[in-house]
Scaffold this motif. Structure first.
Motif, PDB file in Angstrom:
ATOM      1  N   UNK A  41       3.103  92.544  68.093  1.00 30.18           N
ATOM      2  CA  UNK A  41       1.714  92.617  67.655  1.00 30.18           C
ATOM      3  C   UNK A  41       0.974  91.378  68.102  1.00 30.18           C
ATOM      4  N   UNK A  42      -0.297  91.554  68.451  1.00 27.18           N
ATOM      5  CA  UNK A  42      -1.133  90.405  68.799  1.00 27.18           C
ATOM      6  C   UNK A  42      -1.496  89.664  67.521  1.00 27.18           C
ATOM      7  N   UNK A  43      -2.035  88.483  67.659  1.00 27.77           N
ATOM      8  CA  UNK A  43      -2.474  87.711  66.493  1.00 27.77           C
ATOM      9  C   UNK A  43      -3.503  88.487  65.687  1.00 27.77           C
ATOM     10  N   UNK A  44      -4.455  89.131  66.367  1.00 25.01           N
ATOM     11  CA  UNK A  44      -5.466  89.940  65.673  1.00 25.01           C
ATOM     12  C   UNK A  44      -4.822  91.089  64.912  1.00 25.01           C
ATOM     13  N   UNK A  45      -3.835  91.729  65.513  1.00 21.16           N
ATOM     14  CA  UNK A  45      -3.165  92.851  64.861  1.00 21.16           C
ATOM     15  C   UNK A  45      -2.388  92.399  63.626  1.00 21.16           C
ATOM     16  N   UNK A  46      -1.684  91.292  63.735  1.00 20.30           N
ATOM     17  CA  UNK A  46      -0.937  90.761  62.589  1.00 20.30           C
ATOM     18  C   UNK A  46      -1.900  90.461  61.445  1.00 20.30           C
ATOM     19  N   UNK A  47      -3.001  89.793  61.756  1.00 23.89           N
ATOM     20  CA  UNK A  47      -3.989  89.454  60.732  1.00 23.89           C
ATOM     21  C   UNK A  47      -4.564  90.710  60.088  1.00 23.89           C
TER      22      UNK A  47
END
Length: 143
Positions: A108-114
């Protein structure tokens, strides 16, 4: 950011004429704060827009053949999952990763994790294949 004096020629604002701008493009003289905000938002939208994984079309087709309704959310970007899926009166959000890629490329990208950490709704499943997508909505497929 330091404001450059308006009387300096443009060539002095740039890093030796090498094509690198030392100031933001919207910091030019005569650009209103409102225009700067709009330009900043446009850059943010372009930067955050999601992309479609290679296996998304195949997964969407299989979900629909199973009787699910599927809405792509990929264009929303910003970490929002790829699909909104309804099946047997249940709603599931699905984030698609391309199972043919190496594991590090499926993270997951950082945006997705957040986004996942902040989501307070129903389940959001991460899938790598048609079988996993069908399992996410409750359909078990025999290998």
């Amino acid at each position: 950011m330091q404001e450059l004096p308006a009387h300096q020629p443009e060539s002095e604002h740039r890093n030796g004429g090498a094509g690198f701008c030392a100031v933001q493009p919207w910091a030019e003289v005569g650009v209103s704060p409102a225009d700067r905000l709009v330009q900043s938002m446009k850059r943010e939208v372009v930067r955050k827009r999601g992309k479609i994984d290679a296996n998304q079309t195949e997964i969407v087709k299989a979900l629909r053949q199973a009787g699910a309704t599927v809405q792509s959310l990929a264009a929303a970007g910003g970490g929002v999952p790829d699909l909104l899926v309804g099946f047997q009166r249940k709603t599931v959000l699905i984030e698609i990763k391309d199972g043919s890629k190496k594991p590090s490329a499926r993270e997951l990208t950082t945006d997705q994790v957040e986004w996942h950490l902040n989501w307070r709704g129903g389940p959001c499943m991460v899938v790598n294949s048609v079988g996993e997508a069908l399992a996410a909505i409750g359909i078990e497929v025999q290998p």
